[in-house]
Write a protein that holds these residues in place. Structure first.
Motif, PDB file in Angstrom:
ATOM      1  N   UNK A 241       0.851  -1.180   0.000  1.00 52.06           N
ATOM      2  CA  UNK A 241       0.000   0.000   0.000  1.00 52.06           C
ATOM      3  C   UNK A 241       0.890   1.234   0.000  1.00 52.06           C
ATOM      4  N   UNK A 242       0.452   2.269  -0.686  1.00 58.10           N
ATOM      5  CA  UNK A 242       1.175   3.536  -0.688  1.00 58.10           C
ATOM      6  C   UNK A 242       0.481   4.508   0.261  1.00 58.10           C
ATOM      7  N   UNK A 243       1.281   5.219   1.045  1.00 60.02           N
ATOM      8  CA  UNK A 243       0.745   6.211   1.961  1.00 60.02           C
ATOM      9  C   UNK A 243       1.287   7.584   1.576  1.00 60.02           C
ATOM     10  N   UNK A 244       0.528   8.356   0.826  1.00 58.55           N
ATOM     11  CA  UNK A 244       1.003   9.683   0.405  1.00 58.55           C
ATOM     12  C   UNK A 244       1.267  10.589   1.609  1.00 58.55           C
ATOM     13  N   UNK A 245       2.412  11.224   1.596  1.00 58.61           N
ATOM     14  CA  UNK A 245       2.779  12.122   2.673  1.00 58.61           C
ATOM     15  C   UNK A 245       3.710  13.194   2.104  1.00 58.61           C
ATOM     16  N   UNK A 246       3.732  14.350   2.726  1.00 61.90           N
ATOM     17  CA  UNK A 246       4.593  15.421   2.246  1.00 61.90           C
ATOM     18  C   UNK A 246       5.176  16.195   3.417  1.00 61.90           C
ATOM     19  N   UNK A 311       3.994  -2.844   3.642  1.00 59.24           N
ATOM     20  CA  UNK A 311       4.102  -4.198   3.115  1.00 59.24           C
ATOM     21  C   UNK A 311       3.470  -5.141   4.130  1.00 59.24           C
ATOM     22  N   UNK A 312       2.588  -5.998   3.666  1.00 63.28           N
ATOM     23  CA  UNK A 312       1.959  -6.997   4.529  1.00 63.28           C
ATOM     24  C   UNK A 312       2.287  -8.382   3.990  1.00 63.28           C
ATOM     25  N   UNK A 313       3.049  -9.130   4.749  1.00 64.53           N
ATOM     26  CA  UNK A 313       3.400 -10.504   4.374  1.00 64.53           C
ATOM     27  C   UNK A 313       2.316 -11.425   4.924  1.00 64.53           C
TER      28      UNK A 313
END
Length: 317
Positions: A241-246, A311-313
């Protein structure tokens, strides 16, 4: 010397030898060797970035679906938090787990080498009587010490949920660390990892200046891109998953600006970067930080790409 890194609202503290960073003979020293300046730069980073918000969004909006499939209806769930800090993020994770499995009792192994942080965690728990469904086991140790301790005791217990948030920068071998904790997963168990994205400004900065900036004794420059490549090479399945942050780094470009210099220290992990880096290295880093690969300029501000990755394994070894 204690080495600290961010985990949610808290810190992970790992004992590491005093080291210099960069190339042989470099005068650059790691920011972590000046605790007061580290704390100041860290809190300024929190003020200037949206990191905490993007983590919160993931925990409350995406994580519940991930947690729904663990446990297979069991009345008892085993959890391990690696680098738990003072527990604020841990308790949010446990709250989401409880919502999905309200009848289950939870055995929670807390792995944290800082006495102060463990104390803070215990105080936090003592203020929440509603957590009586959780049994806490306090492990004052690093991830590697926990692994050694676990193997010496020949523990056979398996875990249903293991989380490692913003801590793989501070282990010597991320692959080996992941491998060990993955081996502890139960059937349907989940291993959650959060790091900066390989496509973030951090990833671009480390890609170009790894030799100059990165601590060679530990894997300070690891990203989710590195971990994905490692898992792909082993054929390990995972979700990402991507978590947009700035992060607003405008002040970095004003010469002599106190807050800008603090932010530069945090970005480079170098103590007094503006004063100790060579003119060539400082100019190169500032140029890259302003480059579209790392930042966008909008309304007079330079906004750094601080994106995280999850990342989820999904499978035990």
């Amino acid at each position: 010397m204690a080495l600290k890194c961010e985990k949610g609202n808290s810190f992970i503290v790992l004992e590491m030898p005093l080291v210099q960073i960069g190339v042989m003979g470099s005068p650059l020293k790691s920011l972590v060797h000046d605790d007061d300046r580290y704390q100041k730069s860290f809190h300024l980073f929190l003020e200037r970035s949206s990191e905490h918000q993007c983590m919160q969004d993931f925990i409350h909006n995406k994580l519940p679906d991930i947690l729904s499939s663990i446990g297979d209806g069991k009345s008892h769930l085993n959890v391990i938090g690696v680098g738990s800090g003072a527990g604020e993020i841990d308790l949010e994770l446990l709250d989401e787990l409880h919502k999905k499995h309200p009848e289950a009792m939870v055995d929670n192994e807390v792995v944290e080498p800082s006495s102060q942080q463990l104390h803070n965690y215990k105080v936090l728990v003592s203020q929440k009587p509603e957590l009586n469904y959780i049994k806490f086991t306090w492990n004052k140790m690093t991830a590697s010490e926990f692994e050694e301790h676990w193997k010496l005791r020949k523990v056979t217990k398996k875990a249903d949920f293991i989380h490692m948030i913003q801590m793989l920068y501070y282990v010597k071998d991320p692959g080996a660390t992941i491998n060990f904790f993955q081996s502890l997963l139960n059937t349907n168990g989940k291993l959650l990892i959060i790091l900066v994205s390989g496509e973030s400004g951090w990833g671009k900065l480390w890609q170009k200046y790894r030799k100059e900036l990165c601590n060679t004794d530990i894997s300070q420059c690891v990203t989710t891109g590195d971990i994905k490549s490692l898992l792909d090479s082993k054929g390990v399945s995972y979700q990402s998953f991507d978590l947009p942050s700035q992060m607003d780094i405008t002040e970095c470009f004003t010469k002599g600006d106190e807050k800008g210099e603090l932010l530069l220290d945090f970005l480079t992990e170098v103590l007094d970067f503006s004063k100790t880096a060579s003119p060539e290295l400082k100019a190169g880093v500032l140029e890259l930080l302003r480059h579209p690969d790392c930042s966008v300029e909008t309304e007079g501000k330079v906004v750094f790409n601080n994106n995280l990755g999850v990342i989820v394994i999904n499978e035990p070894i």
